[in-house]
Design a protein around this motif. Structure first.
Motif, mmCIF file in Angstrom:
data_model
loop_
_atom_site.group_PDB
_atom_site.id
_atom_site.type_symbol
_atom_site.label_atom_id
_atom_site.label_comp_id
_atom_site.label_asym_id
_atom_site.label_seq_id
_atom_site.Cartn_x
_atom_site.Cartn_y
_atom_site.Cartn_z
ATOM 1 N N ASP A 84 0.992 -1.242 0.039
ATOM 2 C CA ASP A 84 0.127 -0.047 -0.059
ATOM 3 C C ASP A 84 0.821 1.297 -0.190
ATOM 4 N N ARG A 85 0.199 2.249 -0.285
ATOM 5 C CA ARG A 85 1.151 3.533 -0.213
ATOM 6 C C ARG A 85 0.296 4.700 0.086
ATOM 7 N N ARG A 89 -2.789 14.075 -1.299
ATOM 8 C CA ARG A 89 -3.622 14.001 -2.446
ATOM 9 C C ARG A 89 -4.043 15.633 -2.551
ATOM 10 N N ALA A 100 -4.152 10.124 1.912
ATOM 11 C CA ALA A 100 -5.124 9.042 1.313
ATOM 12 C C ALA A 100 -4.263 7.794 1.304
ATOM 13 N N LEU A 102 -3.468 4.512 -1.061
ATOM 14 C CA LEU A 102 -3.572 3.548 -2.452
ATOM 15 C C LEU A 102 -3.691 2.357 -1.857
ATOM 16 N N GLN A 103 -4.292 1.542 -2.203
ATOM 17 C CA GLN A 103 -4.218 -0.251 -1.954
ATOM 18 C C GLN A 103 -3.483 -0.798 -2.914
ATOM 19 N N ASP A 106 -2.154 -2.119 -7.526
ATOM 20 C CA ASP A 106 -1.671 -1.077 -8.324
ATOM 21 C C ASP A 106 -1.684 0.306 -7.307
ATOM 22 N N ILE A 107 -0.382 0.669 -7.078
ATOM 23 C CA ILE A 107 -0.352 1.696 -6.106
ATOM 24 C C ILE A 107 0.356 2.683 -6.942
ATOM 25 N N GLN A 109 1.018 6.493 -8.397
ATOM 26 C CA GLN A 109 0.495 7.778 -8.179
ATOM 27 C C GLN A 109 -0.201 8.436 -9.258
ATOM 28 N N THR A 110 -1.275 9.017 -9.043
ATOM 29 C CA THR A 110 -1.937 10.062 -10.088
ATOM 30 C C THR A 110 -1.219 11.408 -10.020
ATOM 31 N N GLU A 118 -0.830 13.361 -6.806
ATOM 32 C CA GLU A 118 -0.470 12.802 -5.377
ATOM 33 C C GLU A 118 1.018 12.711 -5.162
ATOM 34 N N SER A 120 3.979 10.691 -2.909
ATOM 35 C CA SER A 120 3.781 9.725 -2.003
ATOM 36 C C SER A 120 4.790 9.956 -0.770
#
Length: 224
Positions: A84-85, A89, A100, A102-103, A106-107, A109-110, A118, A120
């Motif tokens: 997870d990350r 955001r 937030a 991210l699980q 697929d973590i 970043q957008t 986002e 990290s």
């Protein structure tokens, strides 16, 4: 194409315009010395929760400030290991920057230019069937905002520099940087007459060096 300039008195300036301006003035990142506590993520030792320290950061020209320790909770572990990350955001539509999770698997970043962005803070390995996060499974991924290059005398060095702060010292005539504990020349001055180079002791001398020759020793004698 029309030319736009801002900000000026009596002129409305939009959020998009300001973010375009400030992202050119400072990198996206944590505003702290490298390895400092700002927005540092750690395991609490209690279940699937993590602590995030207070701090200040810049995301794509927007600022976020936290003045208290925040707690984030990861989703329950599954039957397989995952990562997870934890991110900061930026959501311009909601006018906010927040934490937030991210699980995995697929973590990624957008990071769009005008929408969600986002950054990290940490990656966490969530082992199968665990009920609590181990401290050794939290991996720091914070990036730091850039440090300005400065110019000063020895007496006027920055009082509280961040690690890596770079500047030109006009007293010594050298570029120097802050290691976290001391100011160090970026490029050393005169080298010692004997030094280690690629595993060998290198000596430059016009006369035969003293001492017993050894397999790891190189002697260079100038011709003039």
């Amino acid at each position: 194409m029309p030319i736009t300039s801002y900000p000026f008195d009596g002129q409305d300036t939009t959020e998009t315009q300001y973010s375009l301006l400030f992202r050119e003035l400072q990198d996206t990142g944590i505003a702290d010395t490298y390895g400092g506590p700002s927005f540092q993520v750690s395991a609490t030792g209690a279940g699937m929760t993590l602590s995030v320290q207070p701090g200040f950061a810049i995301l794509r020209g927007h600022a976020v400030s936290s003045t208290a320790v925040e707690t984030v909770t990861l989703p329950d572990a599954g039957t397989s290991s995952r990562q997870d990350r934890v991110v900061l955001r930026l959501d311009p539509a909601a006018n906010s920057i927040g934490l937030a999770v991210l699980q995995g698997p697929d973590i990624g970043q957008t990071q769009t230019d005008t929408g969600i962005y986002e950054m990290s803070l940490a990656i966490i390995t969530v082992d199968a069937n665990v009920t609590a996060i181990d401290a050794g499974k939290v991996f720091d991924e914070r990036r730091y905002a850039g440090s300005h290059v400065g110019i000063w005398t020895t007496n006027l060095r920055p009082v509280h520099p961040r690690r890596g702060r770079l500047g030109c010292n006009t007293t010594t005539g050298r570029w120097e940087y802050w290691t976290g504990t001391a100011w160090t020349d970026l490029i050393p001055g005169t080298a010692d007459n004997t030094t280690r180079w690629n595993g060998y002791t290198l000596t430059v001398s016009t006369s035969t060096p003293s001492g017993t020759p050894s397999p790891d020793r190189i002697w260079i004698q100038p011709t003039s």
